[in-house]
Motif scaffolding. Structure first.
Motif, PDB file in Angstrom:
ATOM      1  N   GLU A   1       1.750 -10.759  11.451  1.00  0.00           N
ATOM      2  CA  GLU A   1       1.290 -10.772  12.836  1.00  0.00           C
ATOM      3  C   GLU A   1      -0.223 -10.937  12.930  1.00  0.00           C
ATOM      4  O   GLU A   1      -0.735 -11.691  13.761  1.00  0.00           O
ATOM      5  CB  GLU A   1       1.714  -9.482  13.540  1.00  0.00           C
ATOM      6  N   LEU A   2      -0.957 -10.223  12.073  1.00  0.00           N
ATOM      7  CA  LEU A   2      -2.417 -10.322  12.097  1.00  0.00           C
ATOM      8  C   LEU A   2      -2.908 -11.673  11.609  1.00  0.00           C
ATOM      9  O   LEU A   2      -3.892 -12.204  12.117  1.00  0.00           O
ATOM     10  CB  LEU A   2      -3.031  -9.211  11.248  1.00  0.00           C
ATOM     11  N   GLU A   3      -2.232 -12.258  10.627  1.00  0.00           N
ATOM     12  CA  GLU A   3      -2.642 -13.561  10.116  1.00  0.00           C
ATOM     13  C   GLU A   3      -2.436 -14.646  11.155  1.00  0.00           C
ATOM     14  O   GLU A   3      -3.157 -15.648  11.185  1.00  0.00           O
ATOM     15  CB  GLU A   3      -1.879 -13.895   8.838  1.00  0.00           C
ATOM     16  N   GLU A   4      -1.445 -14.474  12.036  1.00  0.00           N
ATOM     17  CA  GLU A   4      -1.231 -15.435  13.117  1.00  0.00           C
ATOM     18  C   GLU A   4      -2.307 -15.313  14.195  1.00  0.00           C
ATOM     19  O   GLU A   4      -2.749 -16.307  14.768  1.00  0.00           O
ATOM     20  CB  GLU A   4       0.148 -15.217  13.749  1.00  0.00           C
TER      21      GLU A   4
ATOM     22  N   VAL B   1      -8.296 -10.447   8.239  1.00  0.00           N
ATOM     23  CA  VAL B   1      -7.386  -9.299   8.273  1.00  0.00           C
ATOM     24  C   VAL B   1      -8.144  -8.066   7.790  1.00  0.00           C
ATOM     25  O   VAL B   1      -8.688  -8.067   6.685  1.00  0.00           O
ATOM     26  CB  VAL B   1      -6.152  -9.543   7.385  1.00  0.00           C
ATOM     27  N   PRO B   2      -8.214  -7.001   8.598  1.00  0.00           N
ATOM     28  CA  PRO B   2      -8.921  -5.789   8.160  1.00  0.00           C
ATOM     29  C   PRO B   2      -8.189  -5.121   7.014  1.00  0.00           C
ATOM     30  O   PRO B   2      -6.971  -5.247   6.876  1.00  0.00           O
ATOM     31  CB  PRO B   2      -8.913  -4.916   9.422  1.00  0.00           C
ATOM     32  N   PRO B   3      -8.905  -4.361   6.162  1.00  0.00           N
ATOM     33  CA  PRO B   3      -8.282  -3.727   4.994  1.00  0.00           C
ATOM     34  C   PRO B   3      -7.487  -2.469   5.321  1.00  0.00           C
ATOM     35  O   PRO B   3      -7.012  -1.802   4.409  1.00  0.00           O
ATOM     36  CB  PRO B   3      -9.474  -3.400   4.098  1.00  0.00           C
ATOM     37  N   CYS B   4      -7.358  -2.129   6.598  1.00  0.00           N
ATOM     38  CA  CYS B   4      -6.604  -0.939   7.000  1.00  0.00           C
ATOM     39  C   CYS B   4      -5.778  -1.263   8.232  1.00  0.00           C
ATOM     40  O   CYS B   4      -6.317  -1.701   9.254  1.00  0.00           O
ATOM     41  CB  CYS B   4      -7.547   0.231   7.271  1.00  0.00           C
TER      42      CYS B   4
END
Length: 444
Positions: A38-41, A46-49
């Protein structure tokens, strides 16, 4: 504290997991792949947490793997967790050589053993590979059969139950020596006219310990951010490096090995430690202070008729005359379609590197204050005679200067004390300044 540590593939799907606490189920890691997708879209960063329903996913990426730590506590020390994950990958590298998805699947037994010993109830315990290898003796891809005799079973070394978990007891050498390497890497971006756009110094203090027993070392450095006293304390003196600055320097971003007594450092500004056996990095630092170019290059490109160009380069060692820059390499980019090179040069060796579309100029020993020049002529069949080629890649410079530090850091003394054995020891200090990963000169 960490509840679960998992290894996931490049899409975030779990390969293996180790649960330390019952507040998170093993199935919780299944949500990581969905959150990642979802975040990559939505964003390329992308945050590490990540978080979902009160569960926090702290992760690092290595090759085609994600190493993920799951926690439910807001009080979790994120910096400690990320440090542990990097140490875990480093330990796996010593066991598996290559840490990737296939090697993780093939060596799950070793990985589970390491996870059991390196962390207990979600708290990091042992991260030194030298200590782990004393009782986790299995080799990658091959499982060692258990020995029936109880006396032959591998047992955890006694050092693990002591406060000095990074050093085993009973170490003995005929000649007791300690070697210190002060290595400074210079990162610098310059224009073609010699203007410095960015510069920084990345320093490392590396130690190779060949000392018997449990020696206690005290290191003195001339940094006012660390020491308030000078070298008049009567400690064993070590000669300062030639060419170093006399003024004190302030080190930034200090990082220490776990053997350093941080409380002693914070209260008294003294570096004291019991070293691991063998080689290790005692500390690292960074300086953002302006630095003049040590190896300076003036590159000029001239376009001539009949589709050919000439590249002139003048290089100067802007260091003291007593200093020598060794293994100097100057990689000059040329257009991709350049061919038929011919060279004229006053010193060193010239080489045409077509796979990199570059000219390589090597100078084995470059004395301070010296200046050399070269000229290269090349054909360019695909451009017009009046068209000037563009250079998107910068000139890259490599070098190594022994017995020299740019920052002026100096080891004032190194005292070695072993209370039981009381042996004579020999400390050795070496200074090296070299190029960093980004020592470049822009041509446009």
């Amino acid at each position: 504290m960490v509840s679960v540590v998992s290894f996931c593939d490049s899409k975030g799907k779990p390969i293996l997991s180790r649960r330390y606490r019952d507040d998170v189920s093993l199935s919780a890691i299944d949500k990581f792949a969905t959150l990642l997708a979802e975040l990559e879209e939505e964003s390329s960063v992308v945050p590490p947490c990540l978080s979902h329903n009160g569960t926090y996913f702290l992760f690092i990426q290595h090759e085609d793997l994600y190493v993920v730590a799951l926690s439910t506590s807001l009080a979790t020390n994120a910096a400690q967790v990320f440090t542990f994950l990097h140490k875990l990958v480093e330990a796996l590298g010593d066991y598996l050589k290559t840490v990737e998805e296939e090697s993780v699947r093939d060596n799950f037994v070793i990985i589970y053993e390491l996870l059991d010993e390196m962390m207990d109830y979600g708290i990091p315990q042992i991260t030194e590979t030298k200590m782990l290898k004393q009782y986790i003796t299995q080799k990658s891809f091959k499982l060692v059969k258990a020995v029936k005799k109880k006396k032959a079973l591998a047992r955890p070394p006694g050092a693990l139950t002591n406060s000095v978990s990074w050093r085993a007891e009973g170490i003995s050498y005929k000649k007791n020596e300690a070697f210190l390497d002060i290595i400074e890497s210079i990162n610098m971006v310059m224009t073609q006219k010699g203007q410095v756009l960015r510069s920084e110094i990345i320093g490392q203090v590396k130690v190779r310990s060949r000392l018997s027993g449990m020696p206690d070392l005290k290191l003195g450095i001339n940094d006012r951010g660390i020491f308030t006293r000078d070298s008049d304390s009567g400690e064993e003196q070590v000669a300062k490096p030639p060419g170093s600055r006399k003024s004190n320097v302030e080190l930034e971003d200090l990082k220490f090995h776990q053997c350093v007594r941080l409380s002693k450092f914070e209260n008294e500004k003294i570096i004291t430690f019991i070293p691991p056996d063998g080689e290790f990095e005692l500390m690292s630092y960074r300086l953002s202070t302006p630095v003049k170019p040590l190896i300076w290059c003036d590159v000029n490109v001239q376009v001539h008729s009949k589709s050919r160009i000439e590249i002139h380069c003048r290089v100067k060692a802007q260091i003291k005359k007593k200093s020598i820059a060794n293994n100097v390499e100057i990689l000059i980019p040329v257009p991709d379609d350049a061919d038929t090179p011919s060279f004229k040069y006053s010193h060193g060796v010239m080489k045409w590197v077509p796979e990199k579309s570059s000219i390589l100029w090597k100078i084995r020993s470059f004395y301070g204050g010296k200046e050399y020049s070269m000229a290269a002529q090349m054909g360019l069949p695909s451009i017009a005679a009046t068209e000037k080629p563009t250079f998107r890649r910068p000139v890259q410079v490599k070098f190594q200067i022994p017995y020299f530090t740019t920052s002026g850091i100096q080891v004032r003394y190194l005292k070695i004390n072993e209370p039981k054995l009381q042996y004579k020891s020999y400390p050795w200090v070496r200074y090296i300044t070299q190029n960093g990963d980004d020592y470049t000169i822009r041509l446009n």
